[in-house]
Design a protein around this motif. Structure first.
Motif, PDB file in Angstrom:
ATOM      1  N   ASN A 209      16.086   1.725 -20.550  1.00  0.00           N
ATOM      2  CA  ASN A 209      15.142   0.750 -21.406  1.00  0.00           C
ATOM      3  C   ASN A 209      13.828   0.489 -20.585  1.00  0.00           C
ATOM      4  N   SER A 210      13.256   1.468 -19.967  1.00  0.00           N
ATOM      5  CA  SER A 210      12.093   1.297 -19.524  1.00  0.00           C
ATOM      6  C   SER A 210      11.220   2.634 -19.552  1.00  0.00           C
ATOM      7  N   THR A 211       9.895   2.632 -19.369  1.00  0.00           N
ATOM      8  CA  THR A 211       9.009   3.656 -19.747  1.00  0.00           C
ATOM      9  C   THR A 211       7.997   3.578 -18.523  1.00  0.00           C
TER      10      THR A 211
ATOM     11  N   TRP B 275       9.058  -4.841 -14.312  1.00  0.00           N
ATOM     12  CA  TRP B 275       8.832  -3.147 -14.157  1.00  0.00           C
ATOM     13  C   TRP B 275       9.335  -2.588 -15.390  1.00  0.00           C
ATOM     14  N   LYS B 276       9.418  -3.353 -16.470  1.00  0.00           N
ATOM     15  CA  LYS B 276       9.789  -2.656 -17.836  1.00  0.00           C
ATOM     16  C   LYS B 276       9.041  -1.370 -17.990  1.00  0.00           C
ATOM     17  N   LYS B 277       7.727  -1.623 -17.669  1.00  0.00           N
ATOM     18  CA  LYS B 277       6.599  -0.442 -18.080  1.00  0.00           C
ATOM     19  C   LYS B 277       6.064  -0.267 -16.517  1.00  0.00           C
TER      20      LYS B 277
ATOM     21  N   PHE C   9       0.612  -1.179   0.009  1.00  0.00           N
ATOM     22  CA  PHE C   9      -0.060   0.008  -0.052  1.00  0.00           C
ATOM     23  C   PHE C   9       0.926   1.231   0.115  1.00  0.00           C
ATOM     24  N   MET C  10       1.906   1.302   0.851  1.00  0.00           N
ATOM     25  CA  MET C  10       2.580   2.453   1.010  1.00  0.00           C
ATOM     26  C   MET C  10       3.489   2.812  -0.363  1.00  0.00           C
ATOM     27  N   HIS C  11       4.035   1.663  -1.020  1.00  0.00           N
ATOM     28  CA  HIS C  11       4.618   1.862  -2.265  1.00  0.00           C
ATOM     29  C   HIS C  11       3.733   2.103  -3.440  1.00  0.00           C
ATOM     30  N   GLY C  12       2.785   1.164  -3.633  1.00  0.00           N
ATOM     31  CA  GLY C  12       1.766   1.559  -4.817  1.00  0.00           C
ATOM     32  C   GLY C  12       0.713   2.780  -4.579  1.00  0.00           C
ATOM     33  N   VAL C  13       0.242   3.015  -3.448  1.00  0.00           N
ATOM     34  CA  VAL C  13      -0.654   4.167  -3.283  1.00  0.00           C
ATOM     35  C   VAL C  13      -0.140   5.478  -2.777  1.00  0.00           C
ATOM     36  N   ILE C  14       0.649   5.427  -1.601  1.00  0.00           N
ATOM     37  CA  ILE C  14       1.217   6.715  -1.163  1.00  0.00           C
ATOM     38  C   ILE C  14       2.388   7.096  -2.200  1.00  0.00           C
ATOM     39  N   GLY C  15       3.456   6.057  -2.246  1.00  0.00           N
ATOM     40  CA  GLY C  15       4.605   6.544  -3.072  1.00  0.00           C
ATOM     41  C   GLY C  15       4.056   6.450  -4.479  1.00  0.00           C
ATOM     42  N   GLY C  16       3.090   5.739  -4.928  1.00  0.00           N
ATOM     43  CA  GLY C  16       2.908   5.812  -6.404  1.00  0.00           C
ATOM     44  C   GLY C  16       3.507   4.879  -7.371  1.00  0.00           C
ATOM     45  N   LEU C  17       4.317   3.852  -6.904  1.00  0.00           N
ATOM     46  CA  LEU C  17       5.014   3.210  -7.775  1.00  0.00           C
ATOM     47  C   LEU C  17       4.297   1.777  -8.029  1.00  0.00           C
ATOM     48  N   THR C  18       3.767   1.358  -9.317  1.00  0.00           N
ATOM     49  CA  THR C  18       3.323   0.174  -9.491  1.00  0.00           C
ATOM     50  C   THR C  18       3.814  -0.680 -10.739  1.00  0.00           C
ATOM     51  N   PRO C  19       3.767  -1.701 -10.968  1.00  0.00           N
ATOM     52  CA  PRO C  19       4.379  -2.456 -12.275  1.00  0.00           C
ATOM     53  C   PRO C  19       3.275  -2.321 -13.100  1.00  0.00           C
ATOM     54  N   LEU C  20       3.370  -2.088 -14.537  1.00  0.00           N
ATOM     55  CA  LEU C  20       2.477  -2.258 -15.671  1.00  0.00           C
ATOM     56  C   LEU C  20       2.559  -3.578 -16.498  1.00  0.00           C
ATOM     57  N   SER C  21       3.932  -3.930 -16.400  1.00  0.00           N
ATOM     58  CA  SER C  21       4.455  -5.310 -17.081  1.00  0.00           C
ATOM     59  C   SER C  21       5.312  -5.864 -16.273  1.00  0.00           C
ATOM     60  N   PRO C  22       5.722  -7.237 -16.631  1.00  0.00           N
ATOM     61  CA  PRO C  22       6.457  -7.832 -15.622  1.00  0.00           C
ATOM     62  C   PRO C  22       8.014  -7.391 -15.726  1.00  0.00           C
TER      63      PRO C  22
END
Length: 150
Positions: free
Chosen positions: A100-102, A53-55, A38-51
């Protein structure tokens, strides 16, 4: 079992700060991981969109009394980070995307796809009007008429 309580037998950390030597000792509990997620994905805002973490999605969600955060994740491509702060009705955000990430950056009034590198944003920020939450009044807490049965 000696003088240990049931809680001490099943918990990893004992009241004196030492680690339980028993077989059930584990810090790999979902309860601990869910808070970090929760802290990384919501408060910090970082979530992977592809395996791998390339996206990445970078979408910090300020709220309540939290007015700043700084989080990072070391992916197979390098370090991803998001640092944000609310100052004078503005949300200041600094992001870093590894080579090499977006990343899809989602902020109030802005959605943008960016490549590797660092970038800073300043966007208007309006505090959530639902904060602070109002106390919930259960029907049993409401004043009741005083009636007597004869």
């Amino acid at each position: 079992m000696g003088s240990t309580t049931m809680w001490e037998r099943w918990d990893s950390m004992l009241p004196d700060g030492t680690i339980n030597p028993g077989e059930m000792t584990s810090f790999n509990h979902y309860a601990l991981g869910s808070v970090a997620a929760f802290m990384h994905g919501v408060i910090g805002g970082l979530t992977p969109l592809s395996p791998g973490w390339k996206k990445i999605r970078i979408q910090p969600q300020p709220g309540g009394t939290v007015t700043s955060a700084n989080t990072r994740h070391v992916s197979p491509y390098g370090e991803i980070s998001c640092r944000w702060e609310i100052r004078e009705d503005k949300l200041h955000v600094a992001v870093a995307v590894p080579p090499n990430s977006t990343a899809q950056v989602v902020l109030p009034g802005l959605t943008e796809e960016i490549g590797s590198g660092t970038k800073e944003y300043v966007v208007d920020y309006e505090q959530d009007k639902r904060w602070p939450p109002q106390p919930f009044k259960h029907p049993f807490m409401m004043p009741q008429e005083d009636t007597f049965v004869a």
